[in-house]
Design an enzyme around this catalytic site. Structure first.
Site, PDB file in Angstrom:
ATOM      1  N   CYS A  61     -31.445 -58.577 -42.094  1.00  0.00           N
ATOM      2  CA  CYS A  61     -30.820 -59.466 -41.104  1.00  0.00           C
ATOM      3  C   CYS A  61     -31.699 -60.689 -40.859  1.00  0.00           C
ATOM      4  CB  CYS A  61     -30.585 -58.733 -39.791  1.00  0.00           C
ATOM      5  SG  CYS A  61     -29.734 -59.767 -38.574  1.00  0.00           S
TER       6      CYS A  61
ATOM      7  N   ALA B 158     -18.614 -55.374 -44.368  1.00  0.00           N
ATOM      8  CA  ALA B 158     -18.871 -55.790 -42.995  1.00  0.00           C
ATOM      9  C   ALA B 158     -17.640 -56.506 -42.448  1.00  0.00           C
ATOM     10  CB  ALA B 158     -20.113 -56.669 -42.923  1.00  0.00           C
TER      11      ALA B 158
ATOM     12  N   HIS C 107     -27.707 -56.886 -49.924  1.00  0.00           N
ATOM     13  CA  HIS C 107     -26.832 -57.999 -49.553  1.00  0.00           C
ATOM     14  C   HIS C 107     -27.151 -59.137 -50.522  1.00  0.00           C
ATOM     15  CE1 HIS C 107     -24.785 -60.516 -46.255  1.00  0.00           C
ATOM     16  NE2 HIS C 107     -24.937 -61.291 -47.318  1.00  0.00           N
TER      17      HIS C 107
ATOM     18  N   MET D 227     -23.132 -53.633 -38.172  1.00  0.00           N
ATOM     19  CA  MET D 227     -22.793 -54.932 -37.581  1.00  0.00           C
ATOM     20  C   MET D 227     -23.088 -54.905 -36.095  1.00  0.00           C
ATOM     21  SD  MET D 227     -19.169 -55.913 -39.413  1.00  0.00           S
ATOM     22  CE  MET D 227     -18.520 -54.229 -39.459  1.00  0.00           C
ATOM     23  N   VAL D 228     -23.884 -55.842 -35.650  1.00  0.00           N
ATOM     24  CA  VAL D 228     -24.250 -55.919 -34.240  1.00  0.00           C
ATOM     25  C   VAL D 228     -23.006 -56.096 -33.384  1.00  0.00           C
ATOM     26  CG1 VAL D 228     -25.489 -57.285 -32.511  1.00  0.00           C
ATOM     27  CG2 VAL D 228     -26.554 -56.788 -34.713  1.00  0.00           C
TER      28      VAL D 228
ATOM     29  N   ASN E 257     -23.354 -55.314 -51.067  1.00  0.00           N
ATOM     30  CA  ASN E 257     -22.884 -55.836 -49.789  1.00  0.00           C
ATOM     31  C   ASN E 257     -22.810 -57.364 -49.878  1.00  0.00           C
ATOM     32  OD1 ASN E 257     -24.329 -56.521 -46.637  1.00  0.00           O
ATOM     33  ND2 ASN E 257     -22.252 -55.805 -46.923  1.00  0.00           N
ATOM     34  N   GLY E 258     -21.856 -57.952 -49.144  1.00  0.00           N
ATOM     35  CA  GLY E 258     -21.775 -59.407 -49.074  1.00  0.00           C
ATOM     36  C   GLY E 258     -20.515 -59.994 -49.677  1.00  0.00           C
ATOM     37  N   GLY E 259     -19.550 -59.161 -50.027  1.00  0.00           N
ATOM     38  CA  GLY E 259     -18.376 -59.682 -50.712  1.00  0.00           C
ATOM     39  C   GLY E 259     -17.165 -59.944 -49.851  1.00  0.00           C
TER      40      GLY E 259
ATOM     41  N   GLN F 190     -28.998 -47.054 -38.139  1.00  0.00           N
ATOM     42  CA  GLN F 190     -29.838 -48.160 -38.613  1.00  0.00           C
ATOM     43  C   GLN F 190     -30.742 -48.655 -37.490  1.00  0.00           C
ATOM     44  OE1 GLN F 190     -28.888 -52.428 -39.297  1.00  0.00           O
ATOM     45  NE2 GLN F 190     -29.221 -51.973 -41.466  1.00  0.00           N
TER      46      GLN F 190
END
Length: 403
Positions: free
Chosen positions: A115, A241, A182, A18-19, A213-215, A86
């Site tokens: 992204c 995330a 994702h 995460m940025v 990922n994405g939940g 990453q």
């Protein structure tokens, strides 16, 4: 190449990249609460390729420092065997340069291919790679054959299931250790439901570990939900995330902790590792969420320094003690364990003083450091002679001539 302690991506729970969030304090906090693997924020290959590796003896970290003295990536021994670096890249050779730069200090290297934001897609990076499978293959093959640690990538799903499976099968053939999926299209945002069926189909189609990922928005709110999300997607592993950003204790099987406690533990790491005040403030504000207008939130938003942030949480004494300890280390390292010796030669006084720019606040310069020391020792103020580096001067002239 297959070392016994090689990082495994099977049956793990990971902190997602995460940025601005995935810096060292958050990664260590996630490990404390039970994360198996932690990803750093996406770091762009062009910027990283300019960095040099520095062992920071004061903080006991390894820093990758840019030419302007900014620390682009900081890591430590505690996470060495579980942190994944990453990168954002669209160039196989540059990707390999960066991977080789960091490979002795991280457990694996990941390529961001999911992204959708402009800072990532510019130059063909991030989700822009999804439309260029040849380049995906070239980058991953270059990395897999060029470094000694596992290589992974993180993608988003494509418009059709057939396209998505086809891409992931092609990725698998490059020799990567795992692929994170994702479950949203590149044009979809967190408010859109995650496509668990796509992730499930991908997991069935390949033999390498698939990380779901994405939940975070709808499916994962507590630690127990992580296993449910794993089952719903049929994936080997799960990557979190926003759920982790809001409260990193989601990784703990003992149940969620009050966010105030989590924020305090985060801040202790930020103080310990001299995290940049603006980054610390950003992460704490993300944890506050709808409480950002509370008295604590307003005090935090007004804070501009690590001192003020520490005061907001009642940790000013810890901050003061930590600063004193770090300064004592600096002093010991500067003197090399011996008393500083002055060398007098007529009216010229010479003394070796080590100055590591990255270890000092932005407003302190070498000249200010020397001036303060001179005043303290009741010596004459230093005089300076400026010598122009001819190579730099010629480069600047050529640059201006080309404009």
């Amino acid at each position: 190449m297959m070392a016994a302690n090689r990082l495994s991506f099977s049956n793990i729970t990971a902190l997602a990249p995460m940025v601005r969030v995935g810096t060292l304090p958050m990664r260590l906090l996630a490990l404390d609460y039970g994360a198996d693997v932690v990803y750093c924020e996406e770091l762009i290959d062009i910027k990283m390729a300019q960095c040099h590796r520095v062992v920071n003896e004061v903080l006991e970290t390894v820093d990758f420092v840019a030419p302007d003295d900014r620390v682009m990536f900081r890591t430590c021994e505690r996470e060495k065997d579980r942190v994944v670096f990453q990168m954002g890249t669209a160039d196989p050779d540059r990707a390999l340069t960066v991977a080789r730069l960091v490979e002795k200090d991280v457990a694996a290297v990941d390529v961001n291919m999911g992204c959708p934001k402009e800072y990532s897609t510019k130059g063909g990076m991030g989700a822009a790679l999804l439309s260029d499978p040849d380049k995906i293959e070239a980058i991953l093959k270059k990395l897999v054959t060029g470094v000694s640690i596992p290589v992974t990538c993180k993608i988003r799903i494509l418009p059709s299931l057939e396209e998505t499976i086809g891409l992931v099968r092609r990725i698998e053939k490059t020799g990567v250790a795992a692929v994170a999926v994702h479950g949203r299209l590149k044009d979809e945002r967190p408010r859109h439901p995650v496509h668990c069926d796509y992730i499930r189909a991908v997991a069935r189609a390949v033999s390498i570990p698939v990380i779901a990922n994405g939940g975070s928005l709808d499916l994962v709110k507590t630690n127990a939900d992580i296993e449910e999300f794993r089952k719903a997607t049929g994936a080997s592993s799960v990557m979190l995330a926003r759920a982790a950003m809001w409260n990193a204790s989601v990784f703990s099987s003992r149940g969620p902790l009050p966010v105030e406690s989590v924020m305090e533990e985060y801040l202790k790491y930020a103080i310990r590792y001299d995290n940049h005040a603006f980054n610390t403030k950003y992460c704490l504000c993300q944890m506050l969420r709808d409480k950002v207008e509370s008295p604590l939130g307003k005090q935090l938003q007004a804070a501009q320094t690590n001192t003020e942030i520490s005061e907001a949480y009642g940790l000013q004494e810890l901050y003061r003690q930590t600063q004193e300890r770090l300064q004592a280390r600096r002093d010991a390292l500067q003197s090399g364990g011996q008393e500083e010796r002055l060398v007098m030669d007529g009216d010229v006084t010479t003394m070796a003083v080590k100055f590591e720019r990255r270890e000092y606040p932005p407003h302190i310069t070498p000249k200010m450091f020397l001036l303060e020391w001179s005043r303290k020792e009741k010596l004459e103020q230093p005089l300076y002679q400026t010598v122009r580096n001819r190579t730099d001067w010629e480069t600047a002239v050529r640059s201006l001539a080309l404009r």
